[in-house]
Write a protein that holds these residues in place. Structure first.
Motif, PDB file in Angstrom:
ATOM      1  N   ARG A 124      90.421 -50.246  -4.854  1.00  0.00           N
ATOM      2  CA  ARG A 124      89.958 -51.641  -4.798  1.00  0.00           C
ATOM      3  C   ARG A 124      89.075 -51.951  -6.004  1.00  0.00           C
ATOM      4  NH1 ARG A 124      86.652 -51.509  -0.559  1.00  0.00           N
ATOM      5  NH2 ARG A 124      88.334 -50.813   0.768  1.00  0.00           N
ATOM      6  N   ASN A 125      88.164 -51.028  -6.337  1.00  0.00           N
ATOM      7  CA  ASN A 125      87.290 -51.222  -7.497  1.00  0.00           C
ATOM      8  C   ASN A 125      88.076 -51.243  -8.800  1.00  0.00           C
ATOM      9  OD1 ASN A 125      85.026 -51.315  -5.860  1.00  0.00           O
ATOM     10  ND2 ASN A 125      84.519 -49.165  -6.161  1.00  0.00           N
ATOM     11  N   MET A 126      89.096 -50.399  -8.907  1.00  0.00           N
ATOM     12  CA  MET A 126      89.916 -50.379 -10.118  1.00  0.00           C
ATOM     13  C   MET A 126      90.695 -51.682 -10.262  1.00  0.00           C
ATOM     14  SD  MET A 126      91.254 -46.443  -9.937  1.00  0.00           S
ATOM     15  CE  MET A 126      92.321 -46.491 -11.365  1.00  0.00           C
ATOM     16  N   ILE A 127      91.260 -52.175  -9.167  1.00  0.00           N
ATOM     17  CA  ILE A 127      92.025 -53.422  -9.221  1.00  0.00           C
ATOM     18  C   ILE A 127      91.109 -54.588  -9.573  1.00  0.00           C
ATOM     19  CG2 ILE A 127      93.311 -55.076  -7.799  1.00  0.00           C
ATOM     20  CD1 ILE A 127      94.589 -52.622  -6.397  1.00  0.00           C
ATOM     21  N   LYS A 128      89.924 -54.632  -8.975  1.00  0.00           N
ATOM     22  CA  LYS A 128      88.982 -55.702  -9.304  1.00  0.00           C
ATOM     23  C   LYS A 128      88.541 -55.614 -10.766  1.00  0.00           C
ATOM     24  CE  LYS A 128      84.634 -57.846  -8.158  1.00  0.00           C
ATOM     25  NZ  LYS A 128      83.333 -57.701  -7.543  1.00  0.00           N
ATOM     26  N   GLY A 129      88.368 -54.401 -11.259  1.00  0.00           N
ATOM     27  CA  GLY A 129      87.939 -54.217 -12.645  1.00  0.00           C
ATOM     28  C   GLY A 129      88.957 -54.722 -13.649  1.00  0.00           C
ATOM     29  N   VAL A 130      90.248 -54.446 -13.416  1.00  0.00           N
ATOM     30  CA  VAL A 130      91.264 -54.871 -14.384  1.00  0.00           C
ATOM     31  C   VAL A 130      91.635 -56.339 -14.222  1.00  0.00           C
ATOM     32  CG1 VAL A 130      92.214 -52.557 -14.673  1.00  0.00           C
ATOM     33  CG2 VAL A 130      93.227 -54.095 -12.986  1.00  0.00           C
ATOM     34  N   THR A 131      91.251 -56.968 -13.105  1.00  0.00           N
ATOM     35  CA  THR A 131      91.537 -58.394 -12.941  1.00  0.00           C
ATOM     36  C   THR A 131      90.331 -59.263 -13.287  1.00  0.00           C
ATOM     37  OG1 THR A 131      91.032 -58.236 -10.581  1.00  0.00           O
ATOM     38  CG2 THR A 131      93.340 -58.097 -11.213  1.00  0.00           C
ATOM     39  N   ALA A 132      89.145 -58.924 -12.779  1.00  0.00           N
ATOM     40  CA  ALA A 132      87.966 -59.756 -13.008  1.00  0.00           C
ATOM     41  C   ALA A 132      86.923 -59.083 -13.890  1.00  0.00           C
ATOM     42  CB  ALA A 132      87.322 -60.132 -11.668  1.00  0.00           C
ATOM     43  N   GLY A 133      86.811 -57.771 -13.844  1.00  0.00           N
ATOM     44  CA  GLY A 133      85.803 -57.044 -14.609  1.00  0.00           C
ATOM     45  C   GLY A 133      84.477 -56.999 -13.867  1.00  0.00           C
ATOM     46  N   TYR A 134      83.551 -56.222 -14.394  1.00  0.00           N
ATOM     47  CA  TYR A 134      82.223 -56.063 -13.810  1.00  0.00           C
ATOM     48  C   TYR A 134      81.183 -56.442 -14.842  1.00  0.00           C
ATOM     49  CZ  TYR A 134      84.327 -53.660  -9.901  1.00  0.00           C
ATOM     50  OH  TYR A 134      85.077 -53.370  -8.801  1.00  0.00           O
ATOM     51  N   GLN A 135      80.106 -57.082 -14.384  1.00  0.00           N
ATOM     52  CA  GLN A 135      79.042 -57.494 -15.288  1.00  0.00           C
ATOM     53  C   GLN A 135      77.692 -57.335 -14.598  1.00  0.00           C
ATOM     54  OE1 GLN A 135      79.668 -61.228 -17.200  1.00  0.00           O
ATOM     55  NE2 GLN A 135      77.527 -61.517 -17.658  1.00  0.00           N
ATOM     56  N   PHE A 136      76.770 -56.657 -15.270  1.00  0.00           N
ATOM     57  CA  PHE A 136      75.400 -56.519 -14.801  1.00  0.00           C
ATOM     58  C   PHE A 136      74.519 -57.338 -15.742  1.00  0.00           C
ATOM     59  CE2 PHE A 136      77.142 -53.533 -12.177  1.00  0.00           C
ATOM     60  CZ  PHE A 136      76.295 -52.586 -11.636  1.00  0.00           C
ATOM     61  N   THR A 137      73.626 -58.125 -15.176  1.00  0.00           N
ATOM     62  CA  THR A 137      72.669 -58.872 -15.973  1.00  0.00           C
ATOM     63  C   THR A 137      71.315 -58.196 -15.812  1.00  0.00           C
ATOM     64  OG1 THR A 137      73.909 -60.896 -15.541  1.00  0.00           O
ATOM     65  CG2 THR A 137      71.676 -61.147 -16.381  1.00  0.00           C
ATOM     66  N   MET A 138      70.688 -57.903 -16.943  1.00  0.00           N
ATOM     67  CA  MET A 138      69.392 -57.224 -16.932  1.00  0.00           C
ATOM     68  C   MET A 138      68.377 -58.094 -17.655  1.00  0.00           C
ATOM     69  SD  MET A 138      70.701 -53.376 -17.783  1.00  0.00           S
ATOM     70  CE  MET A 138      69.363 -52.517 -16.989  1.00  0.00           C
ATOM     71  N   LYS A 139      67.109 -57.906 -17.328  1.00  0.00           N
ATOM     72  CA  LYS A 139      66.041 -58.693 -17.942  1.00  0.00           C
ATOM     73  C   LYS A 139      64.985 -57.755 -18.512  1.00  0.00           C
ATOM     74  CE  LYS A 139      63.068 -62.620 -17.005  1.00  0.00           C
ATOM     75  NZ  LYS A 139      63.416 -63.391 -18.159  1.00  0.00           N
ATOM     76  N   THR A 140      64.532 -58.068 -19.713  1.00  0.00           N
ATOM     77  CA  THR A 140      63.452 -57.327 -20.341  1.00  0.00           C
ATOM     78  C   THR A 140      62.131 -57.937 -19.903  1.00  0.00           C
ATOM     79  OG1 THR A 140      64.850 -56.902 -22.258  1.00  0.00           O
ATOM     80  CG2 THR A 140      62.510 -56.565 -22.552  1.00  0.00           C
ATOM     81  N   VAL A 141      61.271 -57.113 -19.306  1.00  0.00           N
ATOM     82  CA  VAL A 141      59.984 -57.579 -18.790  1.00  0.00           C
ATOM     83  C   VAL A 141      58.874 -56.834 -19.525  1.00  0.00           C
ATOM     84  CG1 VAL A 141      58.533 -57.753 -16.736  1.00  0.00           C
ATOM     85  CG2 VAL A 141      61.013 -57.972 -16.520  1.00  0.00           C
ATOM     86  N   TYR A 142      57.893 -57.590 -20.030  1.00  0.00           N
ATOM     87  CA  TYR A 142      56.746 -56.955 -20.675  1.00  0.00           C
ATOM     88  C   TYR A 142      55.528 -57.853 -20.501  1.00  0.00           C
ATOM     89  CZ  TYR A 142      58.108 -60.098 -24.464  1.00  0.00           C
ATOM     90  OH  TYR A 142      58.442 -61.198 -25.198  1.00  0.00           O
ATOM     91  N   SER A 143      54.370 -57.232 -20.400  1.00  0.00           N
ATOM     92  CA  SER A 143      53.121 -57.994 -20.322  1.00  0.00           C
ATOM     93  C   SER A 143      52.114 -57.487 -21.348  1.00  0.00           C
ATOM     94  CB  SER A 143      52.530 -57.911 -18.919  1.00  0.00           C
ATOM     95  OG  SER A 143      52.255 -56.576 -18.590  1.00  0.00           O
ATOM     96  N   HIS A 144      52.321 -56.301 -21.879  1.00  0.00           N
ATOM     97  CA  HIS A 144      51.352 -55.720 -22.803  1.00  0.00           C
ATOM     98  C   HIS A 144      51.825 -55.786 -24.257  1.00  0.00           C
ATOM     99  CE1 HIS A 144      50.264 -53.968 -18.909  1.00  0.00           C
ATOM    100  NE2 HIS A 144      49.037 -54.044 -19.382  1.00  0.00           N
ATOM    101  N   PHE A 145      53.006 -55.274 -24.526  1.00  0.00           N
ATOM    102  CA  PHE A 145      53.539 -55.254 -25.883  1.00  0.00           C
ATOM    103  C   PHE A 145      54.948 -55.849 -25.855  1.00  0.00           C
ATOM    104  CE2 PHE A 145      50.584 -51.706 -25.566  1.00  0.00           C
ATOM    105  CZ  PHE A 145      49.783 -51.917 -26.677  1.00  0.00           C
ATOM    106  N   PRO A 146      55.269 -56.746 -26.791  1.00  0.00           N
ATOM    107  CA  PRO A 146      56.615 -57.335 -26.784  1.00  0.00           C
ATOM    108  C   PRO A 146      57.681 -56.274 -27.095  1.00  0.00           C
ATOM    109  CG  PRO A 146      55.356 -58.099 -28.670  1.00  0.00           C
ATOM    110  CD  PRO A 146      54.428 -57.280 -27.839  1.00  0.00           C
ATOM    111  N   ILE A 147      58.685 -56.215 -26.244  1.00  0.00           N
ATOM    112  CA  ILE A 147      59.758 -55.229 -26.383  1.00  0.00           C
ATOM    113  C   ILE A 147      60.905 -55.861 -27.159  1.00  0.00           C
ATOM    114  CG2 ILE A 147      61.440 -53.837 -25.122  1.00  0.00           C
ATOM    115  CD1 ILE A 147      59.475 -53.789 -22.786  1.00  0.00           C
ATOM    116  N   LYS A 148      61.447 -55.106 -28.107  1.00  0.00           N
ATOM    117  CA  LYS A 148      62.610 -55.556 -28.879  1.00  0.00           C
ATOM    118  C   LYS A 148      63.781 -54.645 -28.531  1.00  0.00           C
ATOM    119  CE  LYS A 148      64.374 -56.231 -33.487  1.00  0.00           C
ATOM    120  NZ  LYS A 148      64.392 -55.626 -34.797  1.00  0.00           N
ATOM    121  N   THR A 149      64.912 -55.233 -28.140  1.00  0.00           N
ATOM    122  CA  THR A 149      66.093 -54.442 -27.777  1.00  0.00           C
ATOM    123  C   THR A 149      67.234 -54.768 -28.727  1.00  0.00           C
ATOM    124  OG1 THR A 149      66.821 -56.120 -26.194  1.00  0.00           O
ATOM    125  CG2 THR A 149      65.465 -54.348 -25.336  1.00  0.00           C
TER     126      THR A 149
END
Length: 179
Positions: free
Chosen positions: A77-102
């Motif tokens: 099921r995961n393979m079929i979903k992957g080749v039809t729709a794909g998977y996407q994770f959204t991540m957020k960079t969080v900092y309060s002390h030093f600005p992080i550069k990615t």
């Protein structure tokens, strides 16, 4: 004469997806790409018809065989979903002390100035996974659910805070949305 109880599960193959079997390996091709996985258990037999995938237990059915059939169905099921729709994770960079550069360099995700450190932290990007970094947002996408999830976990693990109070130092790159 004793009949062995057998267990058979069927999965429908959606249109636009082709499934081929080579020995114990299955290859699934779709509009987003192709995936291949080996299903090597000798007690399970996978057959492919025109629009169905049949998973049949060839031995006496016990709890372990039922669980294995469920695992095989989930992988397919995961393979079929992957080749039809794909998977996407959204991540957020969080900092309060030093600005992080990615940034992304080849197969490495680079995190600079994390907690004011002079050296850059690096996370491995697995093959077949695309990572984009725009401002505070990081997007991890691909067709293989395992690789996309592991790459996101590598990025989170690279920004683990050590030797500080994590209630105060909540800096890092965290997964916000999975899909």
């Amino acid at each position: 004469m004793t009949d062995k109880p057998t267990l058979k599960e069927e999965m429908k193959i959606p249109s636009g997806v082709t499934v081929t079997k080579n020995g114990t390996a299955l290859e699934i091709k779709g509009p987003k790409g192709s995936l291949s996985r080996d299903f090597p258990n000798p007690t399970m037999q996978i057959t492919i018809t025109s629009d169905l995938i049949d998973i049949v237990c060839t031995t006496t059915v016990h709890k372990a065989e039922k669980a294995l059939i469920g695992t095989y169905k989930a992988h397919l099921r995961n393979m079929i979903k992957g080749v039809t729709a794909g998977y996407q994770f959204t991540m957020k960079t969080v900092y309060s002390h030093f600005p992080i550069k990615t940034s992304v360099e080849g197969d490495q995700f680079i995190i600079q100035n994390f907690l004011g450190e002079r050296f850059a932290r690096k996370a491995q990007i697995l093959p077949g996974v695309k990572v984009e970094s725009k401002g505070d947002s990081v997007t991890v996408s691909g067709v293989n659910k395992d690789s996309v999830g592991q790459t996101a976990a590598n990025i989170e693990r690279a920004t683990r805070v050590k030797n500080r109070d994590i209630r105060v130092f909540q800096d890092g790159v965290y997964t916000v949305k999975r899909g």
